[in-house]
Design a protein around this motif. Sequence first.
Motif, PDB file in Angstrom:
ATOM      1  N   LYS A  47      44.737  52.361  37.693  1.00 42.32           N
ATOM      2  CA  LYS A  47      44.822  53.811  37.070  1.00 42.32           C
ATOM      3  C   LYS A  47      43.599  54.064  36.160  1.00 42.32           C
ATOM      4  CE  LYS A  47      49.707  54.794  37.304  1.00 42.32           C
ATOM      5  NZ  LYS A  47      51.038  54.869  36.283  1.00 42.32           N
ATOM      6  N   ALA A  48      43.159  52.754  35.610  1.00 40.04           N
ATOM      7  CA  ALA A  48      42.126  53.024  34.574  1.00 40.04           C
ATOM      8  C   ALA A  48      40.725  53.400  35.506  1.00 40.04           C
ATOM      9  CB  ALA A  48      41.913  51.738  33.661  1.00 40.04           C
ATOM     10  N   GLY A  49      40.875  53.309  36.774  1.00 36.24           N
ATOM     11  CA  GLY A  49      39.704  53.448  37.628  1.00 36.24           C
ATOM     12  C   GLY A  49      38.847  52.402  37.690  1.00 36.24           C
ATOM     13  N   LYS A  50      39.054  51.217  37.481  1.00 38.60           N
ATOM     14  CA  LYS A  50      38.292  49.979  37.379  1.00 38.60           C
ATOM     15  C   LYS A  50      38.220  49.809  39.020  1.00 38.60           C
ATOM     16  CE  LYS A  50      39.436  47.757  33.087  1.00 38.60           C
ATOM     17  NZ  LYS A  50      38.204  48.517  32.270  1.00 38.60           N
ATOM     18  N   GLN A  51      37.232  48.791  39.315  1.00 34.43           N
ATOM     19  CA  GLN A  51      37.182  48.056  40.634  1.00 34.43           C
ATOM     20  C   GLN A  51      38.446  47.013  40.640  1.00 34.43           C
ATOM     21  OE1 GLN A  51      33.242  47.338  42.175  1.00 34.43           O
ATOM     22  NE2 GLN A  51      32.602  48.167  40.126  1.00 34.43           N
ATOM     23  N   VAL A  52      39.285  46.865  41.804  1.00 38.09           N
ATOM     24  CA  VAL A  52      40.234  45.941  41.591  1.00 38.09           C
ATOM     25  C   VAL A  52      40.397  45.156  43.088  1.00 38.09           C
ATOM     26  CG1 VAL A  52      42.706  45.495  41.242  1.00 38.09           C
ATOM     27  CG2 VAL A  52      41.736  47.326  40.118  1.00 38.09           C
ATOM     28  N   PHE A  53      40.425  43.808  42.880  1.00 37.20           N
ATOM     29  CA  PHE A  53      40.527  42.903  43.943  1.00 37.20           C
ATOM     30  C   PHE A  53      41.791  42.118  43.960  1.00 37.20           C
ATOM     31  CE2 PHE A  53      37.982  39.009  45.906  1.00 37.20           C
ATOM     32  CZ  PHE A  53      39.110  38.798  46.954  1.00 37.20           C
ATOM     33  N   VAL A  54      42.653  42.842  44.969  1.00 41.56           N
ATOM     34  CA  VAL A  54      43.987  41.914  45.045  1.00 41.56           C
ATOM     35  C   VAL A  54      44.125  41.123  46.196  1.00 41.56           C
ATOM     36  CG1 VAL A  54      46.481  42.367  45.098  1.00 41.56           C
ATOM     37  CG2 VAL A  54      45.045  44.068  43.875  1.00 41.56           C
ATOM     38  N   GLU A  55      44.577  40.071  45.832  1.00 43.30           N
ATOM     39  CA  GLU A  55      44.821  38.841  46.853  1.00 43.30           C
ATOM     40  C   GLU A  55      45.825  39.585  48.070  1.00 43.30           C
ATOM     41  OE1 GLU A  55      44.487  36.353  48.287  1.00 43.30           O
ATOM     42  OE2 GLU A  55      42.537  36.011  46.783  1.00 43.30           O
ATOM     43  N   TRP A  56      45.773  39.097  49.361  1.00 45.48           N
ATOM     44  CA  TRP A  56      46.695  39.514  50.401  1.00 45.48           C
ATOM     45  C   TRP A  56      47.787  38.633  50.141  1.00 45.48           C
ATOM     46  CZ3 TRP A  56      48.155  43.096  53.569  1.00 45.48           C
ATOM     47  CH2 TRP A  56      49.408  42.659  54.610  1.00 45.48           C
ATOM     48  N   PRO A  57      49.229  38.987  50.481  1.00 44.15           N
ATOM     49  CA  PRO A  57      49.639  40.719  50.338  1.00 44.15           C
ATOM     50  C   PRO A  57      49.422  41.470  49.196  1.00 44.15           C
ATOM     51  CG  PRO A  57      51.425  39.129  50.991  1.00 44.15           C
ATOM     52  CD  PRO A  57      50.455  38.279  50.301  1.00 44.15           C
ATOM     53  N   LEU A  58      48.994  42.905  49.325  1.00 42.25           N
ATOM     54  CA  LEU A  58      48.616  43.690  48.293  1.00 42.25           C
ATOM     55  C   LEU A  58      49.769  43.751  47.268  1.00 42.25           C
ATOM     56  CD1 LEU A  58      46.921  45.834  46.819  1.00 42.25           C
ATOM     57  CD2 LEU A  58      47.702  47.219  48.686  1.00 42.25           C
ATOM     58  N   ALA A  59      51.037  43.840  47.829  1.00 42.12           N
ATOM     59  CA  ALA A  59      52.129  43.981  47.062  1.00 42.12           C
ATOM     60  C   ALA A  59      53.440  43.346  47.835  1.00 42.12           C
ATOM     61  CB  ALA A  59      52.495  45.611  46.716  1.00 42.12           C
ATOM     62  N   HIS A  60      54.503  43.521  47.211  1.00 41.29           N
ATOM     63  CA  HIS A  60      55.671  42.695  47.623  1.00 41.29           C
ATOM     64  C   HIS A  60      56.620  43.630  48.754  1.00 41.29           C
ATOM     65  CE1 HIS A  60      56.699  44.900  44.097  1.00 41.29           C
ATOM     66  NE2 HIS A  60      57.864  44.673  44.594  1.00 41.29           N
ATOM     67  N   ASP A  61      56.196  44.980  48.735  1.00 42.18           N
ATOM     68  CA  ASP A  61      56.693  45.793  49.708  1.00 42.18           C
ATOM     69  C   ASP A  61      55.731  46.858  50.104  1.00 42.18           C
ATOM     70  OD1 ASP A  61      57.257  47.725  47.752  1.00 42.18           O
ATOM     71  OD2 ASP A  61      59.484  46.790  47.778  1.00 42.18           O
ATOM     72  N   VAL A  62      56.433  47.587  51.196  1.00 48.63           N
ATOM     73  CA  VAL A  62      55.280  48.788  51.369  1.00 48.63           C
ATOM     74  C   VAL A  62      55.136  49.936  50.352  1.00 48.63           C
ATOM     75  CG1 VAL A  62      55.107  50.922  53.161  1.00 48.63           C
ATOM     76  CG2 VAL A  62      55.797  48.487  54.016  1.00 48.63           C
ATOM     77  N   ALA A  63      56.253  50.128  49.658  1.00 48.34           N
ATOM     78  CA  ALA A  63      56.529  51.312  48.780  1.00 48.34           C
ATOM     79  C   ALA A  63      55.376  50.961  47.520  1.00 48.34           C
ATOM     80  CB  ALA A  63      57.851  51.415  48.285  1.00 48.34           C
ATOM     81  N   HIS A  64      55.299  49.665  47.074  1.00 47.61           N
ATOM     82  CA  HIS A  64      54.474  49.286  46.077  1.00 47.61           C
ATOM     83  C   HIS A  64      53.012  49.322  46.520  1.00 47.61           C
ATOM     84  CE1 HIS A  64      58.554  48.326  43.963  1.00 47.61           C
ATOM     85  NE2 HIS A  64      57.867  48.828  43.019  1.00 47.61           N
ATOM     86  N   ALA A  65      52.928  48.926  47.682  1.00 48.23           N
ATOM     87  CA  ALA A  65      51.386  48.937  48.194  1.00 48.23           C
ATOM     88  C   ALA A  65      51.029  50.393  48.493  1.00 48.23           C
ATOM     89  CB  ALA A  65      51.334  48.368  49.610  1.00 48.23           C
ATOM     90  N   LYS A  66      51.606  51.196  48.720  1.00 47.57           N
ATOM     91  CA  LYS A  66      51.340  52.587  48.709  1.00 47.57           C
ATOM     92  C   LYS A  66      51.220  53.173  47.471  1.00 47.57           C
ATOM     93  CE  LYS A  66      52.420  56.743  51.496  1.00 47.57           C
ATOM     94  NZ  LYS A  66      51.666  57.569  50.322  1.00 47.57           N
ATOM     95  N   GLU A  67      51.871  52.790  46.385  1.00 44.30           N
ATOM     96  CA  GLU A  67      51.523  53.397  45.165  1.00 44.30           C
ATOM     97  C   GLU A  67      50.296  52.886  44.777  1.00 44.30           C
ATOM     98  OE1 GLU A  67      54.097  53.442  41.684  1.00 44.30           O
ATOM     99  OE2 GLU A  67      56.017  52.705  42.951  1.00 44.30           O
ATOM    100  N   LEU A  68      49.827  51.590  45.204  1.00 41.09           N
ATOM    101  CA  LEU A  68      48.428  51.220  44.578  1.00 41.09           C
ATOM    102  C   LEU A  68      47.475  51.858  45.438  1.00 41.09           C
ATOM    103  CD1 LEU A  68      49.167  47.286  44.452  1.00 41.09           C
ATOM    104  CD2 LEU A  68      48.807  48.903  42.498  1.00 41.09           C
ATOM    105  N   VAL A  69      47.615  52.077  46.645  1.00 40.15           N
ATOM    106  CA  VAL A  69      46.618  52.648  47.406  1.00 40.15           C
ATOM    107  C   VAL A  69      46.683  54.226  46.743  1.00 40.15           C
ATOM    108  CG1 VAL A  69      46.463  54.146  49.608  1.00 40.15           C
ATOM    109  CG2 VAL A  69      46.950  51.773  49.344  1.00 40.15           C
ATOM    110  N   ASP A  70      47.664  54.734  46.433  1.00 40.66           N
ATOM    111  CA  ASP A  70      47.425  56.321  45.914  1.00 40.66           C
ATOM    112  C   ASP A  70      46.733  56.257  44.667  1.00 40.66           C
ATOM    113  OD1 ASP A  70      48.855  57.226  48.364  1.00 40.66           O
ATOM    114  OD2 ASP A  70      50.818  57.303  47.537  1.00 40.66           O
ATOM    115  N   ALA A  71      47.354  55.467  43.803  1.00 36.91           N
ATOM    116  CA  ALA A  71      46.776  55.338  42.510  1.00 36.91           C
ATOM    117  C   ALA A  71      45.197  55.180  42.410  1.00 36.91           C
ATOM    118  CB  ALA A  71      47.388  54.122  41.657  1.00 36.91           C
TER     119      ALA A  71
END
Lengths: 381, 381
Positions: A99-123
């Motif tokens: 949200k702060a607009g930083k570059q972010v490198f997250v390990e795979w899996p991106l999140a614990h479920d699709v909904a939260h992965a999608k929120e991260l993508v949108d953010a």
Amino acid sequence: MAPIRTAIIGLSSTATTSWASAAHLPYLLSARGRAKYQIVALCNSSVESAKRAIEVFKLPPETKAYGNPQDVADDKDIDLVVVSTRVDVHYETALPSVKAGKQVFVEWPLAHDVAHAKELVDAARVAGGRTLVGNQGREAPPIVKVKQLLEQGSIGKVFSSEVRAFGGTVDREALLPGLKYFTDRAIGGNIVTIGVGHLFDQVQYVIGEFQNIQSQLQLQRPNVLLRDPSTKKVVETVKSNVPDLIIIDGTLAASQIATDGANVLFRFRRGQQFPGDPALSWTINGEKGEIRLQAFGGSSLHAGSYGAPVTIEVHDFASDQVQKSEWSWQSWQEELAIVGRSVGVLYDKFAEGEFEGAPSFETALVRHEQLATVLAGWDEK
Amino acid sequence: MAPIRTAIIGLSSTATTSWASAAHLPYLLSARGRAKYQIVALCNSSVESAKRAIEVFKLPPETKAYGNPQDVADDKDIDLVVVSTRVDVHYETALPSVKAGKQVFVEWPLAHDVAHAKELVDAARVAGGRTLVGNQGREAPPIVKVKQLLEQGSIGKVFSSEVRAFGGTVDREALLPGLKYFTDRAIGGNIVTIGVGHLFDQVQYVIGEFQNIQSQLQLQRPNVLLRDPSTKKVVETVKSNVPDLIIIDGTLAASQIATDGANVLFRFRRGQQFPGDPALSWTINGEKGEIRLQAFGGSSLHAGSYGAPVTIEVHDFASDQVQKSEWSWQSWQEELAIVGRSVGVLYDKFAEGEFEGAPSFETALVRHEQLATVLAGWDEK
């Protein structure tokens, strides 16, 4: 160019063999890595824990110690945030920095479920920071090599492909006590998301996205033993709800390398292969020839498959000859521990800007959606 | 006991390498076969053709020559009728004798489609003659051996199984001109009904009937070359409508040897395997161990797989040891040409009466229905 100022969330001093230290530090602390990145902060569950990690990993004393992902997000002197925590906290640790607009490198899996992965993508879309996800298998040299062979037309267009893999955990019945969470699907880190997920990404990166997915899942050994690695004693038996046999079938769309409707069959079984068999055998059958990749030391080409040979062979139908196709690490990679080598390429290319095949939050979301479909199909039965 | 008076329909003198002469005659003309069977008549497309065959195969001159299956059916001095014609005339050549209440042995496939197979089953039920179908793979010693291993509990209950086979035709793109009909599904003899059909019967005979069948079919090489075996020249190119990649997935019901819902994956690709790979690899994964059957000389255990090793190995999980499991021909079989050995066992047991695992019109109908479902699924796509 000034090095990218980097914070790592999840570099624990008590788990010195953790993924962050094993796979991320080798590159970041190498001469090549230091020229492009500077670790300026660690964030753990507490400031004290972060301070201990700074000491244990001999990071410079001026490295900042944080106990809260929001503090990392708020720090204007951090450009890149690396999230290497257990998967169930990826979302909450990454989100503030995204949200702060930083570059972010997250390990795979991106999140614990699709909904939260999608929120991260949108953010990330809203905030505009570049993203990277730890699907570094795309940079594993055998994967790069197979992709090149296909692009060079060495076997003509792909007619079908078959992946047969074993692994995901060391033993078909047991787990390390620290991986108990692999038996609980809600946590999001298990052989389906990790073992299958990594390989599934590599395969599709090379031959194309699977269409018309059908899957068959099974839980053969629901009672998983947690075995202490030093005493070899079973400390607990856990009921798992994670399938241990995963078969995914699909087709490819017409592409530069594949014929329309090419069948792709992907089979992954938890545990050991038949003795002497490869842990991973991947054949790609084309118009003019067939490629066979075999890994005997494990099916994780993105990580530790390299204790035994990883071979690529091309069978040319016209001559009926089989040729070995050599792959190799780049010279700078050879100075790094093996599990850090492909992660290192991700960092290396990311520092230079956009690159082809970069695994991002968006590519990760596609994989999350595929795997969720596969698991949902099983739940319905 | 007097020998069973036998008529063969389809023993052609012009095709001396045909299936009837290669696979049926060795036993019937052996000492053991002659004690139980007596060839009293041949029926071909004409009386003259039958007479020529009697000469060519040096059958006794008193052997009757018929040109019409009805005449065979009407002959009260014939007990057993063997139908070894091209599949598209199985129905019409077998039906009169079935209706006459004779014993009838029809090659697999029983008929060119389900409807005609079912008619034969119904007619046999009404008339009461015993039936036999040429699914002699059930008597192939490696198949018998694997069945024994499972019944003895050598790997505990079956959790899953995987069949990976190549073959069906000698070459991935070419066919012998005489097998042109393999490209036309309506005829009913092709790699799906024959190559897949035989193996599919063997596998299910051993581990149990597939439930919940899902299939994925593909036609990778629709343009099939007819290549003259002596000149090696392509004499014609034919458009095929028969799939050349067949993937069938199913589950097993709970049984003495299998756990409920055990996954079974069956994959058959027309043509050659990757050089050095087995033509057939069948693994059966159990509670306590895993069986691996590998055939390097072809996937037709019912026929010609034996030019290269056919091995069975058992991996015991507790000891992590692999043991070879030996199989062997019975001594009387060793005197017969290989493709006649398992057919010989069928004849041998049939003469003695009912026997366990006897392939009959009824078991054949089940296979016909399964394969028809598999093909219908493809047609709908």
